[in-house]
Enzyme design. Structure first.
Site, mmCIF file in Angstrom:
data_model
loop_
_atom_site.group_PDB
_atom_site.id
_atom_site.type_symbol
_atom_site.label_atom_id
_atom_site.label_comp_id
_atom_site.label_asym_id
_atom_site.label_seq_id
_atom_site.Cartn_x
_atom_site.Cartn_y
_atom_site.Cartn_z
ATOM 1 N N GLY A 72 0.831 -1.208 0.000
ATOM 2 C CA GLY A 72 0.000 0.000 0.000
ATOM 3 C C GLY A 72 0.862 1.253 0.000
ATOM 4 O O GLY A 72 0.530 2.256 -0.643
ATOM 5 N N ASN A 159 -7.169 4.647 9.223
ATOM 6 C CA ASN A 159 -6.645 3.479 9.924
ATOM 7 C C ASN A 159 -6.710 3.616 11.440
ATOM 8 O O ASN A 159 -6.921 2.643 12.147
ATOM 9 C CB ASN A 159 -5.198 3.186 9.482
ATOM 10 C CG ASN A 159 -4.325 4.410 9.467
ATOM 11 O OD1 ASN A 159 -4.700 5.442 8.946
ATOM 12 N ND2 ASN A 159 -3.150 4.314 10.050
ATOM 13 N N GLN A 187 -7.556 0.482 4.138
ATOM 14 C CA GLN A 187 -8.372 -0.017 5.254
ATOM 15 C C GLN A 187 -9.793 -0.373 4.825
ATOM 16 O O GLN A 187 -10.473 -1.162 5.472
ATOM 17 C CB GLN A 187 -8.418 1.023 6.388
ATOM 18 C CG GLN A 187 -7.099 1.226 7.091
ATOM 19 C CD GLN A 187 -6.667 0.005 7.907
ATOM 20 O OE1 GLN A 187 -7.479 -0.811 8.336
ATOM 21 N NE2 GLN A 187 -5.364 -0.127 8.124
ATOM 22 N N SER A 207 -3.751 -2.868 -0.344
ATOM 23 C CA SER A 207 -2.667 -3.696 0.181
ATOM 24 C C SER A 207 -3.264 -5.031 0.613
ATOM 25 O O SER A 207 -4.174 -5.071 1.443
ATOM 26 C CB SER A 207 -2.034 -2.988 1.375
ATOM 27 O OG SER A 207 -1.086 -3.822 1.982
ATOM 28 N N ALA A 208 -2.739 -6.138 0.065
ATOM 29 C CA ALA A 208 -3.396 -7.441 0.245
ATOM 30 C C ALA A 208 -3.433 -7.920 1.692
ATOM 31 O O ALA A 208 -4.362 -8.611 2.088
ATOM 32 C CB ALA A 208 -2.689 -8.486 -0.621
ATOM 33 N N THR A 245 10.385 -7.581 -11.971
ATOM 34 C CA THR A 245 9.771 -8.893 -12.216
ATOM 35 C C THR A 245 8.566 -9.098 -11.311
ATOM 36 O O THR A 245 8.623 -8.798 -10.114
ATOM 37 C CB THR A 245 10.825 -10.003 -11.976
ATOM 38 O OG1 THR A 245 11.897 -9.783 -12.886
ATOM 39 C CG2 THR A 245 10.237 -11.390 -12.183
ATOM 40 N N CYS A 333 2.729 1.160 12.532
ATOM 41 C CA CYS A 333 4.082 1.654 12.274
ATOM 42 C C CYS A 333 4.575 2.510 13.444
ATOM 43 O O CYS A 333 5.752 2.690 13.616
ATOM 44 C CB CYS A 333 4.107 2.493 10.999
ATOM 45 S SG CYS A 333 2.993 1.907 9.741
HETATM 46 N N1 PLP Z 1 -2.457 3.183 4.121
HETATM 47 C C1 PLP Z 1 -3.155 2.842 5.210
HETATM 48 C C2 PLP Z 1 -4.434 3.545 5.507
HETATM 49 C C3 PLP Z 1 -2.694 1.832 6.048
HETATM 50 O O1 PLP Z 1 -3.393 1.506 7.133
HETATM 51 C C4 PLP Z 1 -1.476 1.183 5.736
HETATM 52 C C5 PLP Z 1 -0.917 0.144 6.628
HETATM 53 O O2 PLP Z 1 -1.120 0.159 7.822
HETATM 54 C C6 PLP Z 1 -0.796 1.582 4.572
HETATM 55 C C7 PLP Z 1 -1.310 2.575 3.792
HETATM 56 C C8 PLP Z 1 0.487 0.939 4.170
HETATM 57 O O3 PLP Z 1 0.262 -0.322 3.594
HETATM 58 P P1 PLP Z 1 1.458 -1.389 3.517
HETATM 59 O O4 PLP Z 1 1.569 -1.983 4.876
HETATM 60 O O5 PLP Z 1 0.995 -2.398 2.508
HETATM 61 O O6 PLP Z 1 2.656 -0.671 3.078
#
Ligand code: PLP
Length: 394
Positions: A72, A159, A187, A207-208, A245, A333
């Site tokens: 993501g 989030n 989210q 984001s998977a 790739t 994070c």
């Molecule tokens: N955007 C949002 C709203 C998220 O909650 C997150 C991950 O917590 C991300 C982006 C980042 O995604 P990724 O963990 O795949 O880098």
């Protein structure tokens, strides 16, 4: 091992066993490089293209509008850097309109692009629920100078506080002023509609690992005809938009996971809502507890978030963890750093409360018994932490 009650599905989800099963052959028997012209490569290419077709169907877009990325974060970076760098190449200045309550993948990218002199940033004011109002966006769009390429980035659902944004309305406003509109739907995926035509967005990030897929793979939707400078230079993969790739097993897994997520959406969302509402009602009955973000109707079905009077989030999370409950203080994070949540500060919360945030996000495997146990544990933890503070005269 004692079962952990996992209430941190906004941070990540376990990979669905059906997804793992779908991916496995692509680690071994079907190991080809999709860019190879021979039969081994063609089998891998066919898997990538089937995954792309599935995802395009789920997003209601065409195959060429689906770009595979590594996460993501990468998709968010592409949405901001891509059009701004393309503008810079044409000698035009960029203008990013976004908010401090966005994920850092957006807000830090905007700040860096501005620091490099490629764009100006106008920061949107959010309301107490973390919502971007059409009025706030209109004011920001008024700041765009003639000749600037403007990119608006507003997340579909937050989030940290779960608030769902009025994306259709905001995208329409941006378009009225000739601005591009990106939404971070990381989210929202697996809970809200991802129909890009209906949402009216130009770019969208997924984001998977947030919808029971594997970590390390993402999707970037880019509306046909939009100009974007490639994020990575190298091979011609992904229609020349993203060199590198293909990660075939993970791409296959992401398509399988999103397909599964939308095949049982109403029942799963109902399950989430039942648990989340029990959680919200139970926590709000505890002394000094406040819901953050939007009310039940305006937030993600699986998302509950709170602040507490006289509580420090890290102490609370430790108590929960010791008792087998995995929660979060907000964005994964940032866990471990005692900094107040930027999201809550931008919503007008004082630092004291912004340091007390708890996010509990339910998932498929959770039960009402999990919620009852969590509420009892939380009640005890709040009492104990406050008693210690009193004893210490804090
Ligand atoms: N955007 C949002 C709203 C998220 O909650 C997150 C991950 O917590 C991300 C982006 C980042 O995604 P990724 O963990 O795949 O880098």
């Amino acid at each position: 091992m004692k079962r952990v009650i996992y209430l941190d599905h906004a941070a990540t989800t376990p990979t669905d066993p059906r997804v793992v099963e779908a991916m496995l052959p692509y680690f071994s028997d079907l190991y080809g490089n999709p860019s190879s012209a021979h039969s081994v490569g063609r089998k891998a290419e066919s898997a990538v293209e089937m995954a792309r077709a599935t995802l395009a169907r789920l997003l209601n877009c065409s195959r060429e509008e689906v770009i595979f990325t590594a996460c993501g974060t990468e998709s968010d970076n592409m949405a901001l850097r891509g059009p701004i760098m393309a503008a810079a190449e044409r000698g035009q200045k960029g203008h990013i309109i976004t908010a401090h309550s966005e994920h850092h993948a957006v807000s830090y990218t905007a700040a860096q692009v501005a620091a490099l002199g490629l764009a100006r940033v106008t920061w949107l004011q959010v309301d107490r629920a973390g919502r971007v109002t059409p009025e706030a966006l209109t004011d920001a769009l008024d700041q765009v100078a003639p000749g600037e390429v403007a990119v608006v980035s507003v997340m579909y659902a937050n989030n940290e506080v779960g608030t769902v944004q009025p994306i259709r309305e905001l995208a329409a406003l941006a378009h009225q002023r000739g601005a591009l509109f990106h939404t971070d739907a990381v989210q929202a995926a697996g809970q809200l509609s991802l129909d890009v035509a209906e949402l009216g967005v130009d770019m969208l990030s997924l984001s998977a690992h947030k919808f029971y897929g594997p970590k390390g793979v993402g999707l970037f939707y880019l509306r046909k005809g939009l100009e974007l400078l490639s994020a990575q230079t190298g091979g011609g993969q992904e229609f020349g938009r993203r060199a590198g790739t293909h990660n075939v097993p993970l791409i296959v897994g992401m398509a399988k996971a999103l397909d599964l997520a939308y095949s049982d959406l109403p029942a799963r969302v109902d399950h989430y809502r039942t648990l989340r509402d029990a959680l919200i009602d139970g926590v709000l009955a505890l002394p000094g507890a406040h819901l953050t973000g939007a009310d039940k109707a305006g937030r993600l079905p699986n998302h509950a978030s709170f602040v507490f009077d006289g509580i420090e989030a890290n102490a609370l999370l430790m108590h929960l963890d010791i008792n087998g409950i995995a929660g979060s203080s907000g964005s994964a994070c940032n866990t471990g750093s005692p900094k107040p949540s930027e999201v809550l500060l931008s919503m007008g919360y004082p630092e004291r409360l912004a340091l007390s945030s708890l996010r509990l996000t339910v998932g498929k495997a959770n039960t009402l018994d999990d919620i009852t146990y969590t509420l009892n544990t939380l009640a005890g933890a709040l009492e104990r932490i406050r008693a210690v503070r009193v004893a210490q005269g804090v």
